[in-house]
Motif scaffolding. Structure first.
Motif, PDB file in Angstrom:
ATOM      1  N   MET A   1     -27.888   0.697   4.171  1.00 36.56           N
ATOM      2  CA  MET A   1     -28.695  -0.608   4.453  1.00 36.56           C
ATOM      3  C   MET A   1     -28.810  -0.867   5.712  1.00 36.56           C
ATOM      4  SD  MET A   1     -27.755  -3.104   1.420  1.00 36.56           S
ATOM      5  CE  MET A   1     -27.968  -2.528  -0.320  1.00 36.56           C
ATOM      6  N   ALA A   2     -30.026  -1.416   6.288  1.00 36.39           N
ATOM      7  CA  ALA A   2     -30.121  -1.611   7.604  1.00 36.39           C
ATOM      8  C   ALA A   2     -29.045  -2.768   7.992  1.00 36.39           C
ATOM      9  CB  ALA A   2     -31.622  -2.400   7.528  1.00 36.39           C
ATOM     10  N   ARG A   3     -28.847  -2.669   9.205  1.00 35.56           N
ATOM     11  CA  ARG A   3     -27.657  -3.469   9.778  1.00 35.56           C
ATOM     12  C   ARG A   3     -28.318  -4.888  10.176  1.00 35.56           C
ATOM     13  NH1 ARG A   3     -24.978  -2.464  15.674  1.00 35.56           N
ATOM     14  NH2 ARG A   3     -23.640  -4.364  15.753  1.00 35.56           N
ATOM     15  N   GLU A   4     -28.026  -5.704   9.822  1.00 30.34           N
ATOM     16  CA  GLU A   4     -28.354  -7.421  10.198  1.00 30.34           C
ATOM     17  C   GLU A   4     -27.749  -7.848  11.519  1.00 30.34           C
ATOM     18  OE1 GLU A   4     -27.497 -10.028   6.921  1.00 30.34           O
ATOM     19  OE2 GLU A   4     -28.784  -8.909   5.541  1.00 30.34           O
ATOM     20  N   ARG A   5     -28.642  -8.383  12.253  1.00 32.55           N
ATOM     21  CA  ARG A   5     -28.128  -8.802  13.607  1.00 32.55           C
ATOM     22  C   ARG A   5     -28.764 -10.427  13.523  1.00 32.55           C
ATOM     23  NH1 ARG A   5     -26.826  -5.281  17.378  1.00 32.55           N
ATOM     24  NH2 ARG A   5     -27.234  -2.937  16.954  1.00 32.55           N
ATOM     25  N   ASN A   6     -28.153 -11.127  14.358  1.00 27.31           N
ATOM     26  CA  ASN A   6     -28.668 -12.471  14.631  1.00 27.31           C
ATOM     27  C   ASN A   6     -29.876 -12.473  15.528  1.00 27.31           C
ATOM     28  OD1 ASN A   6     -27.388 -11.897  17.047  1.00 27.31           O
ATOM     29  ND2 ASN A   6     -26.073 -13.614  17.386  1.00 27.31           N
ATOM     30  N   ARG A   7     -30.387 -13.713  15.697  1.00 29.47           N
ATOM     31  CA  ARG A   7     -31.506 -13.721  16.568  1.00 29.47           C
ATOM     32  C   ARG A   7     -31.374 -13.359  17.889  1.00 29.47           C
ATOM     33  NH1 ARG A   7     -32.552 -20.236  16.929  1.00 29.47           N
ATOM     34  NH2 ARG A   7     -34.224 -19.369  18.165  1.00 29.47           N
ATOM     35  N   ASN A   8     -30.265 -13.281  18.489  1.00 29.94           N
ATOM     36  CA  ASN A   8     -29.968 -12.658  19.923  1.00 29.94           C
ATOM     37  C   ASN A   8     -29.716 -11.262  19.891  1.00 29.94           C
ATOM     38  OD1 ASN A   8     -30.130 -14.979  21.229  1.00 29.94           O
ATOM     39  ND2 ASN A   8     -27.895 -15.534  20.960  1.00 29.94           N
ATOM     40  N   GLY A   9     -29.677 -10.630  18.669  1.00 31.41           N
ATOM     41  CA  GLY A   9     -29.650  -9.056  18.464  1.00 31.41           C
ATOM     42  C   GLY A   9     -28.161  -8.656  18.481  1.00 31.41           C
ATOM     43  N   LEU A  10     -27.270  -9.615  18.420  1.00 34.55           N
ATOM     44  CA  LEU A  10     -25.904  -9.021  18.605  1.00 34.55           C
ATOM     45  C   LEU A  10     -25.222  -8.975  17.085  1.00 34.55           C
ATOM     46  CD1 LEU A  10     -24.646 -11.047  21.711  1.00 34.55           C
ATOM     47  CD2 LEU A  10     -25.224  -8.697  21.528  1.00 34.55           C
ATOM     48  N   ALA A  11     -24.326  -8.147  16.894  1.00 35.23           N
ATOM     49  CA  ALA A  11     -23.734  -8.185  15.723  1.00 35.23           C
ATOM     50  C   ALA A  11     -22.484  -9.039  15.675  1.00 35.23           C
ATOM     51  CB  ALA A  11     -23.040  -6.674  15.297  1.00 35.23           C
ATOM     52  N   GLY A  12     -22.155  -9.689  14.595  1.00 36.11           N
ATOM     53  CA  GLY A  12     -21.260 -10.833  14.341  1.00 36.11           C
ATOM     54  C   GLY A  12     -19.806 -10.051  14.745  1.00 36.11           C
ATOM     55  N   SER A  13     -18.772 -10.675  15.298  1.00 35.32           N
ATOM     56  CA  SER A  13     -17.492 -10.063  15.522  1.00 35.32           C
ATOM     57  C   SER A  13     -16.705  -9.933  14.464  1.00 35.32           C
ATOM     58  CB  SER A  13     -16.857 -11.077  16.223  1.00 35.32           C
ATOM     59  OG  SER A  13     -16.404 -12.149  15.783  1.00 35.32           O
ATOM     60  N   MET A  14     -17.041 -10.523  13.124  1.00 33.05           N
ATOM     61  CA  MET A  14     -16.475 -10.006  11.938  1.00 33.05           C
ATOM     62  C   MET A  14     -17.463  -9.734  11.131  1.00 33.05           C
ATOM     63  SD  MET A  14     -12.898 -10.327  12.590  1.00 33.05           S
ATOM     64  CE  MET A  14     -13.528  -9.445  14.067  1.00 33.05           C
ATOM     65  N   GLU A  15     -18.529  -9.219  11.268  1.00 39.55           N
ATOM     66  CA  GLU A  15     -19.494  -9.017  10.451  1.00 39.55           C
ATOM     67  C   GLU A  15     -19.118  -7.700   9.397  1.00 39.55           C
ATOM     68  OE1 GLU A  15     -24.302  -7.890  10.484  1.00 39.55           O
ATOM     69  OE2 GLU A  15     -23.039  -7.753  12.270  1.00 39.55           O
ATOM     70  N   MET A  16     -19.410  -7.761   8.206  1.00 37.39           N
ATOM     71  CA  MET A  16     -19.181  -6.533   7.320  1.00 37.39           C
ATOM     72  C   MET A  16     -20.815  -5.992   7.062  1.00 37.39           C
ATOM     73  SD  MET A  16     -16.059  -6.311   6.516  1.00 37.39           S
ATOM     74  CE  MET A  16     -16.065  -5.742   4.800  1.00 37.39           C
ATOM     75  N   ARG A  17     -21.027  -5.281   8.088  1.00 30.81           N
ATOM     76  CA  ARG A  17     -22.451  -4.594   8.035  1.00 30.81           C
ATOM     77  C   ARG A  17     -22.593  -3.748   6.697  1.00 30.81           C
ATOM     78  NH1 ARG A  17     -22.140  -2.677  14.161  1.00 30.81           N
ATOM     79  NH2 ARG A  17     -20.166  -1.744  13.272  1.00 30.81           N
ATOM     80  N   GLY A  18     -23.915  -3.768   6.337  1.00 30.24           N
ATOM     81  CA  GLY A  18     -23.875  -2.924   5.172  1.00 30.24           C
ATOM     82  C   GLY A  18     -23.663  -3.320   3.720  1.00 30.24           C
ATOM     83  N   THR A  19     -22.913  -4.467   3.802  1.00 32.48           N
ATOM     84  CA  THR A  19     -22.080  -4.881   2.458  1.00 32.48           C
ATOM     85  C   THR A  19     -23.380  -5.073   1.475  1.00 32.48           C
ATOM     86  OG1 THR A  19     -20.698  -6.144   3.718  1.00 32.48           O
ATOM     87  CG2 THR A  19     -20.687  -6.651   1.485  1.00 32.48           C
ATOM     88  N   GLU A 209     -24.456   5.459  13.579  1.00 35.93           N
ATOM     89  CA  GLU A 209     -25.384   5.283  14.377  1.00 35.93           C
ATOM     90  C   GLU A 209     -25.444   3.899  15.032  1.00 35.93           C
ATOM     91  OE1 GLU A 209     -28.766   7.224  13.787  1.00 35.93           O
ATOM     92  OE2 GLU A 209     -27.961   9.367  13.394  1.00 35.93           O
ATOM     93  N   ALA A 210     -25.407   2.870  14.082  1.00 39.46           N
ATOM     94  CA  ALA A 210     -25.657   1.494  14.285  1.00 39.46           C
ATOM     95  C   ALA A 210     -24.681   1.202  15.419  1.00 39.46           C
ATOM     96  CB  ALA A 210     -25.553   0.634  13.123  1.00 39.46           C
ATOM     97  N   ALA A 211     -23.309   1.546  15.036  1.00 39.32           N
ATOM     98  CA  ALA A 211     -22.438   1.117  16.288  1.00 39.32           C
ATOM     99  C   ALA A 211     -22.719   1.584  17.561  1.00 39.32           C
ATOM    100  CB  ALA A 211     -21.066   1.558  15.461  1.00 39.32           C
ATOM    101  N   LEU A 212     -23.352   2.545  17.774  1.00 37.62           N
ATOM    102  CA  LEU A 212     -23.733   3.057  18.911  1.00 37.62           C
ATOM    103  C   LEU A 212     -24.836   2.278  19.616  1.00 37.62           C
ATOM    104  CD1 LEU A 212     -22.532   6.792  18.514  1.00 37.62           C
ATOM    105  CD2 LEU A 212     -21.633   5.000  19.980  1.00 37.62           C
ATOM    106  N   GLU A 213     -25.543   1.680  18.993  1.00 34.29           N
ATOM    107  CA  GLU A 213     -26.709   0.830  19.547  1.00 34.29           C
ATOM    108  C   GLU A 213     -26.122  -0.246  20.526  1.00 34.29           C
ATOM    109  OE1 GLU A 213     -28.869  -1.007  16.275  1.00 34.29           O
ATOM    110  OE2 GLU A 213     -29.578   0.913  15.270  1.00 34.29           O
ATOM    111  N   ASP A 355     -14.936  -5.868  12.263  1.00 37.85           N
ATOM    112  CA  ASP A 355     -16.057  -5.095  12.626  1.00 37.85           C
ATOM    113  C   ASP A 355     -15.375  -3.980  12.646  1.00 37.85           C
ATOM    114  OD1 ASP A 355     -18.337  -3.553  14.097  1.00 37.85           O
ATOM    115  OD2 ASP A 355     -19.167  -5.618  13.949  1.00 37.85           O
ATOM    116  N   ARG A 356     -16.072  -2.787  12.292  1.00 39.90           N
ATOM    117  CA  ARG A 356     -15.638  -1.360  12.310  1.00 39.90           C
ATOM    118  C   ARG A 356     -15.820  -0.778  13.533  1.00 39.90           C
ATOM    119  NH1 ARG A 356     -20.018   1.289   8.250  1.00 39.90           N
ATOM    120  NH2 ARG A 356     -21.792   0.692   9.250  1.00 39.90           N
ATOM    121  N   LEU A 357     -16.257  -1.554  14.357  1.00 35.44           N
ATOM    122  CA  LEU A 357     -16.379  -1.137  15.979  1.00 35.44           C
ATOM    123  C   LEU A 357     -14.636  -1.297  16.284  1.00 35.44           C
ATOM    124  CD1 LEU A 357     -19.199  -2.766  17.839  1.00 35.44           C
ATOM    125  CD2 LEU A 357     -18.663  -0.487  17.750  1.00 35.44           C
TER     126      LEU A 357
END
Length: 381
Positions: A1-19, A209-213, A355-357
């Motif tokens: 699934m597409a990775r969600e971002r906040n309005r500033n384009g940054l992933a949350g520090s504890m975000e579970m992306r693609g859940t 790939e999303a982690a390398l954005e 975050d998996r980063l």
């Protein structure tokens, strides 16, 4: 699934992306607030970088690869020109002598048009976007408006480097109480070979790939040239050499989740990395209706403290050898840290989303800690 971002384009520090469902269903708590880039409250005159600040201008993503392609096109042009001149000089046919310059002109025009198309928008400083480093302060410059103070390096912050398996791309991720900030760069040829030491400190992001954005606070990709990227990373490291071993995050409830090379703090739990502890990686899966999500867990226990750091498991792609046909030692390290056996899902009471980063940096720090002599089997849910 597409990775969600906040309005500033940054992933949350504890975000579970693609859940496939809510994070609350997975870790027993809501996902952490997205990483923020709010301005630190300082006097008005203090939030503007000085004239002596070092600027690092943004480039269009992929600009360096296109520039390299343009350089590669010059050699065939030179060879064609040399052959054409020889043919024109040696040929006795007037037709050939007349046709050769015309053909040469057509090829030259075509190559120039192609080079211009590839180069479009890829010049340094095409707009005012970028970052600047002013002593202990890091600023973001949007295409318009005032610079934004990202964080002050007088407060603890972390700098994590992640790279692609091919070692042709790297992203620097800064973690601070103000949130996450990312800058990326692509490396080809000589710049890549010249910065082997930088890649030696980077963690591999495989199949993610999303982690390398690298998205700036304005929601647009923030890319630097290879030279500016490395210069910025080394400059930040000069300000605080310990930042490369530090993470400054928070869990879903806002409690600290930090790492400083000597201690891992997860909420109220503290793990002394200089004392014996138990830890191991594992994977587990949970069903959400007809969908199944696969997670990676990092179980840690020291004395009465126990926690499981949980993140989605990215798709695992084969690690590719470098130009010499070898896997570098960091790739081998990351492969070893990723290796995990399947287990039953852990108790929700001990789960903390991360975050998996940052999974590999945490595991690398745990791997350096002394191991407890006896490791009883972890109680399963």
């Amino acid at each position: 699934m597409a990775r969600e971002r906040n309005r500033n384009g940054l992933a949350g520090s504890m975000e579970m992306r693609g859940t496939p469902s809510t994070t609350e269903d997975v870790v027993g708590a809501r996902a952490a607030p997205p990483g923020r880039t709010s301005v630190i409250v300082e006097p008005e005159e203090a939030i503007v970088p000085s004239k002596a600040a070092r600027r690092y201008c943004a480039v269009e993503p992929g600009a360096e690869q296109r520039t390299a392609s343009v350089r590669e096109a010059i050699l065939p042009l030179l060879c064609f020109t040399a052959v054409a001149v020889v043919v024109a000089v040696l040929s006795k046919s007037l037709v050939v002598r007349a046709a050769v310059p015309i053909a040469l002109g057509v090829v030259l025009v075509a190559l120039l048009v192609r080079a211009a198309a590839k180069r479009g928008g890829g010049k340094l400083g095409v707009d005012k976007r970028g970052v600047s480093l002013d002593g202990h302060r890091l600023f973001f410059h949007a295409a318009a408006g005032r610079p934004r103070l990202l964080f002050s390096m007088r407060e603890p912050f972390g700098m994590t480097l992640v790279a692609s398996p091919r070692r042709d791309r790297m992203v620097a991720v800064w973690s601070s109480p103000e949130g996450l900030f990312q800058v990326g760069a692509s490396f080809q040829g000589a710049p890549r070979r010249a910065l082997g030491a930088l890649f030696d400190r980077a963690f591999t992001m495989s199949g993610d790939e999303a982690a390398l954005e690298a998205i700036g606070p304005d929601g647009v990709a923030l890319e630097l040239s290879a030279s500016d990227f490395s210069s910025l990373v080394f400059a930040v490291e000069d300000v605080d050499p310990a930042c490369v071993e530090r993470l400054v995050l928070s869990d879903a409830r806002g409690a600290p989740l930090t790492l400083d090379g000597r201690e891992l703090v997860v909420g109220e739990r503290r793990f002394d990395l200089t004392a014996p502890l138990e830890w191991r990686p594992f994977v587990f899966q949970e069903a959400f209706g007809s969908a199944v999500a696969v997670y990676q867990g990092t179980w840690v226990r020291q004395g009465a403290n126990e926690t499981v750091l949980v993140a989605l498991l990215p798709s695992i792609l084969p690690f590719e050898p470098d130009e010499e046909g070898d896997l570098d030692r960091c790739l081998l390290r990351d492969m070893r840290l990723m290796a995990a056996s399947p287990e039953a899902p852990p108790s929700r009471e001990v789960r903390v989303a991360i975050d998996r980063l940052f999974v590999l940096p945490v595991r690398a720090a745990l791997d350096k800690a002394p191991r407890a002599s006896q490791q009883p089997t972890r109680a399963r849910a």
